[in-house]
Design an enzyme around this catalytic site. Structure first.
Site, PDB file in Angstrom:
ATOM      1  N   SER A 101       0.814  -1.215   0.000  1.00 53.15           N
ATOM      2  CA  SER A 101       0.000   0.000   0.000  1.00 53.15           C
ATOM      3  C   SER A 101       0.848   1.265   0.000  1.00 53.15           C
ATOM      4  CB  SER A 101      -0.955  -0.047   1.190  1.00 53.15           C
ATOM      5  OG  SER A 101      -1.915   0.966   1.124  1.00 53.15           O
ATOM      6  N   ASP A 241      -2.325   6.256  -3.552  1.00 55.88           N
ATOM      7  CA  ASP A 241      -1.184   5.637  -2.872  1.00 55.88           C
ATOM      8  C   ASP A 241      -0.645   4.525  -3.760  1.00 55.88           C
ATOM      9  OD1 ASP A 241      -3.322   3.911  -2.526  1.00 55.88           O
ATOM     10  OD2 ASP A 241      -2.700   3.267  -0.533  1.00 55.88           O
ATOM     11  N   ASP A 243      -0.927   1.300  -4.082  1.00 53.68           N
ATOM     12  CA  ASP A 243      -1.793   0.304  -4.716  1.00 53.68           C
ATOM     13  C   ASP A 243      -3.135   0.894  -5.143  1.00 53.68           C
ATOM     14  OD1 ASP A 243      -2.806   0.605  -2.131  1.00 53.68           O
ATOM     15  OD2 ASP A 243      -3.404  -1.486  -1.960  1.00 53.68           O
ATOM     16  N   ASP A 245      -5.712   2.100  -3.710  1.00 51.22           N
ATOM     17  CA  ASP A 245      -6.998   1.917  -3.031  1.00 51.22           C
ATOM     18  C   ASP A 245      -7.356   3.141  -2.195  1.00 51.22           C
ATOM     19  OD1 ASP A 245      -5.186   1.563  -0.954  1.00 51.22           O
ATOM     20  OD2 ASP A 245      -6.127  -0.247  -0.162  1.00 51.22           O
TER      21      ASP A 245
END
Length: 449
Positions: A101, A241, A243, A245
């Site tokens: 992340s 960010d 990833d 999400d």
């Protein structure tokens, strides 16, 4: 939490506590447990962000799954919510995301979705963990029973992009947008997604090299985006960010639009349009007091859960709420996704801007914001340390005394990080000076325990 699975899958530092050997065994355990569950060898999707270690972990996970007879559909570099969506679309039995992340490149993680695109239940994670940690060999296949690697990566990505684009019915013509892809997974999808719209969109931090993911860019480092939005006279800036999400935004003046403000803007608009089912939005205990005030003013029920998008989603599913999220930028739209999706969040906000005819600053400005200080206290990365500190009677009594002093006009929250050796101290107060003083005092107390 187990020994391996934390609040967001398995996390670790590459070469230290997250290795190729461990990933291979994780792949084997996932395939073994799924085979026991469904009665046949599973098909698993795998997606990843841009970390240098992602290819290594992907290869090890694939080898583990194939050795048990499972099949793998690699999705390549793609946002975490893309894996959740495509797992359902492709009727796979599970999906795996390789990402840490918003964390630095030397960290990575393995997160698993079930066949409906939701994070695995705790009981299933526990069974997988027990097999990983067991000394027993798992049932490897031979000959023609070994699993296969399937193809179609480019089409999978196109399917996800078109799914996102279909969530809005305006083309955003005339809007000037600057997008920060954090040198992460959004670099692989955001240009294609925004290319389907008529907005004038430009991108920064879209050239990942394996080690520059989240490096002074993206939703954890908004300064460059804020500066460029003002200098370039953009209507809005969008930051993801690693990833993708999460999504945070910047209005035309350079001011931050956090997840609380996104929830406020979406919640009010959906209420006015008759779309806010059960008249509620779901947030967490970290949400600013300003969001509480906003919801009271506009007659919206604010449901607060423990920190973590899993807790937000569980509340949404249990009570049939349609929108929820975290201040950090995870926002879940149940109509379109089973998890937080940064690109989807951006599109929903942009559509409201378009329909309302208002500037980003006007929309976000409707939700007040109390001064908030959030600081981290590093603690030894040893079992039991967080628990010992958090259970301290000295800390408990000090928190109760401070809350009585605030008398409802401030807030103190101290909680352990679920993924890092940190204890987080969050303070909201009438003014920044008071918030800083209270935070510093409790940081010193935590360090002394």
């Amino acid at each position: 939490m187990g020994k391996l699975f934390g609040t967001d899958g398995i996390r670790g530092v590459i070469g230290e506590n997250l290795t190729a050997d461990l990933a291979f065994r994780v792949g084997q355990a996932i395939a073994t447990v799924l085979t026991e569950e469904i009665g046949h060898a599973p098909t698993v999707t795998i997606g990843k962000d841009t970390r240098i270690s992602a290819d290594m972990l992907e290869a090890a996970l694939m080898a583990g799954i194939l050795s048990i007879g499972g099949c793998v559909k690699p999705l390549g570099t793609i946002p975490t919510p893309g894996v959740a969506y495509l797992t359902v679309q492709e009727k796979a039995d599970a999906g795996i995301v390789i990402s840490a992340s918003h964390n630095p490149y030397e960290h990575n993680g393995i997160k698993v979705f079930n066949d409906r695109g939701y994070k695995l239940p705790d009981a299933l994670e526990q069974r997988i963990e027990e097999k990983i940690l067991s000394d027993e060999a798992m049932p490897e296949k031979k000959g023609g029973e070994i699993g296969r690697r399937m193809h179609g990566m480019k089409q999978f990505k196109r399917d996800y992009i078109h799914h996102l684009a279909s969530s809005i019915d305006t083309d955003l013509e005339g809007m000037r947008i600057l997008v920060d892809c954090a040198c992460g997974a959004a670099s692989a999808t955001a240009p294609g997604l925004f290319g389907l719209l008529n907005a004038h969109t430009e991108f920064i931090f879209t050239e990942p090299d394996g080690v520059n993911i989240n490096d002074h860019c993206g939703s954890t480092h908004m300064e460059v985006l804020q500066q460029k939005v003002v200098e370039g006279h953009y209507d809005i800036g969008i930051a993801f960010d690693g990833d993708a999400d999460r999504c945070l935004m910047v209005d035309e003046t350079g001011a931050l639009i956090d997840g609380d403000k996104v929830l406020a803007v979406v919640g009010l608009y959906w209420k006015e349009q008759g779309l806010l089912k059960n008249n509620a939005i779901v947030a967490t205990v970290m949400s600013n007091l300003g969001l509480h005030e906003f919801c009271r003013k506009h007659g919206i029920d604010l449901i607060c859960t423990a920190v973590g998008d899993r807790n937000v989603l569980e509340s949404m599913l249990e009570h049939d709420y349609v929108v929820g999220g975290e201040q950090s930028g995870h926002t879940i739209f149940r109509k379109y996704a089973t998890t937080g999706d940064g690109e989807l969040t951006a599109l929903q906000f942009l559509q409201i801007m378009e329909y309302s005819g208002k500037k980003a600053s006007e929309l976000a400005g409707l939700c007040p914001q109390y001064p908030q200080v959030l600081k981290n206290v590093e603690i030894p990365n040893q079992n039991g340390v967080k628990e010992r500190i958090m259970s301290s009677l000295v800390l408990k009594n000090a928190i109760e005394k401070q809350e009585a002093t605030f008398a409802g006009e401030g807030r103190l929250l101290i909680r352990p990080s679920g993924t890092e050796p940190l204890i987080r101290v969050m303070v909201e107060a009438k003014n920044s000076e008071e918030a800083e003083n209270v935070a510093d005092r409790f940081i010193a107390l935590v360090k002394s325990l």
